[in-house]
Design a protein around this motif. Structure first.
Motif, mmCIF file in Angstrom:
data_model
loop_
_atom_site.group_PDB
_atom_site.id
_atom_site.type_symbol
_atom_site.label_atom_id
_atom_site.label_comp_id
_atom_site.label_asym_id
_atom_site.label_seq_id
_atom_site.Cartn_x
_atom_site.Cartn_y
_atom_site.Cartn_z
ATOM 1 N N PHE A 208 0.832 -1.202 0.000
ATOM 2 C CA PHE A 208 0.000 0.000 0.000
ATOM 3 C C PHE A 208 0.867 1.253 0.000
ATOM 4 C CE2 PHE A 208 -1.201 3.344 3.009
ATOM 5 C CZ PHE A 208 -2.233 3.957 2.309
ATOM 6 N N ALA A 212 0.746 3.830 -3.011
ATOM 7 C CA ALA A 212 0.149 5.134 -2.712
ATOM 8 C C ALA A 212 1.112 6.272 -3.020
ATOM 9 C CB ALA A 212 -0.273 5.183 -1.243
ATOM 10 N N SER A 215 0.568 7.080 -6.751
ATOM 11 C CA SER A 215 -0.785 7.088 -7.297
ATOM 12 C C SER A 215 -1.313 8.517 -7.379
ATOM 13 C CB SER A 215 -1.715 6.259 -6.415
ATOM 14 O OG SER A 215 -1.847 6.867 -5.140
ATOM 15 N N LEU A 220 -7.467 5.984 -4.081
ATOM 16 C CA LEU A 220 -7.266 5.013 -3.016
ATOM 17 C C LEU A 220 -7.988 3.690 -3.290
ATOM 18 C CD1 LEU A 220 -7.299 7.076 0.298
ATOM 19 C CD2 LEU A 220 -5.363 6.057 -0.901
ATOM 20 N N VAL A 223 -5.672 1.783 -5.432
ATOM 21 C CA VAL A 223 -4.536 1.333 -4.624
ATOM 22 C C VAL A 223 -4.930 0.128 -3.787
ATOM 23 C CG1 VAL A 223 -3.017 1.963 -2.695
ATOM 24 C CG2 VAL A 223 -3.404 3.581 -4.570
ATOM 25 N N GLU A 232 -11.781 -0.728 -0.486
ATOM 26 C CA GLU A 232 -11.184 0.453 0.144
ATOM 27 C C GLU A 232 -11.423 0.460 1.650
ATOM 28 O OE1 GLU A 232 -11.067 5.348 -0.357
ATOM 29 O OE2 GLU A 232 -12.231 4.109 -1.754
ATOM 30 N N ALA A 247 -5.294 6.330 6.287
ATOM 31 C CA ALA A 247 -4.664 6.218 4.965
ATOM 32 C C ALA A 247 -4.380 7.600 4.397
ATOM 33 C CB ALA A 247 -5.579 5.424 4.025
ATOM 34 N N VAL A 251 -0.755 9.060 3.197
ATOM 35 C CA VAL A 251 -0.573 9.509 1.815
ATOM 36 C C VAL A 251 -0.073 10.954 1.802
ATOM 37 C CG1 VAL A 251 -1.775 10.065 -0.326
ATOM 38 C CG2 VAL A 251 -2.212 7.879 0.816
#
Length: 256
Positions: A208, A212, A215, A220, A223, A232, A247, A251
């Motif tokens: 992840f 991420a 991305s 998300l 991802v 998600e 998350a 990120v």
């Protein structure tokens, strides 16, 4: 979120280890915090154990199942050697389950050779010299440790390559390497510090982070699918459990 993820707290660099160590060691790393205002850093699980010079002491950082808040000397330059998941047990002479989520002085594992290593580190205070001293220490013990365990390397790859939310069936893994499921569970506890399912979750979380970082914003859900989460929502729950952060917070640090 309290504490910046350690790799983003300063100027963090990795390099490949000496060729003779590459089956055992993932990387040699330096994190220069001399210009950072961060005193607390958050270390997130990666499946690995490290030998770490904190700027004042030499420790073994065991494999983690959740994020750990470490308080480091302000302005320190941290130097470490990171073992592949499952590789460190042979070097420390104990099951890694004994040091999960722990930070232990390296002197508790070895005697006079560690004293000599500490002398070299304190004599050579530059980060490159400390990194070389750590590598030289490992190279001096390579004949004693021997070859990396092929079965453990197979299990590490099986978890690292798994992108199926349902996971990998342990009975099939055990059959592939010619052992009972019970023996496989014990070997995982000794080598990784926890069971294969936990290793699978940790390495999915690491996927992840890598995905991420590259991305586009608002991706998300994509991802989550590529990392191997069911959806998600599953990713959001697991990232929170692993890192103590959302998350979105992670990120934001990745892209800062």
């Amino acid at each position: 979120m309290v504490g910046t993820v350690s790799q983003f707290a300063g100027i963090y660099r990795e390099r490949a280890p000496d060729a003779a160590l590459q089956e055992h060691v993932r990387c040699v790393w330096v994190n220069d915090l001399s210009e950072s205002q961060n005193e607390w850093v958050r270390v997130v699980p990666d499946g690995c154990a490290d030998i770490v010079w904190t700027g004042t002491s030499l420790i073994v950082a065991g494999p983690d199942t959740h994020s750990i808040l470490d308080r480091l000397p302000r302005g320190a330059v941290i130097v470490g050697v990171r073992f592949h998941p499952g590789a460190a047990s042979a070097w420390f002479g104990l099951p890694l389950s004994e040091i999960v989520n722990s930070r232990v002085p390296i002197a508790e594992f070895r005697g006079h050779d560690v004293d000599r290593l500490l002398d070299k580190i304190t004599e050579n205070c530059g980060a490159p010299q400390i990194a070389v001293a750590l590598e030289t220490f490992l190279l001096s013990r390579l004949d004693e440790v021997g070859l990396a365990d092929r079965q453990i390397a197979f299990l590490r790859r099986a978890a690292g390559d798994n992108c199926h939310p349902a996971g990998v069936r342990l009975d099939r893994l055990a059959a592939r390497i010619g052992m009972s499921e019970r023996t496989l569970r014990r070997r995982c506890m000794d080598a990784f510090g926890y069971g294969f399912k936990t290793l699978d979750r940790v390495l999915r979380f690491q996927r992840f982070l890598k995905l991420a970082a590259h991305s586009p914003k608002g991706a998300l859900a994509e991802v989550a699918a590529r990392a191997g989460y069911a959806d998600e929502a599953h990713m959001i729950r697991e990232v929170q459990r692993m890192s103590g952060a959302t998350a979105g917070e992670l990120v934001a640090q990745l892209r800062a």
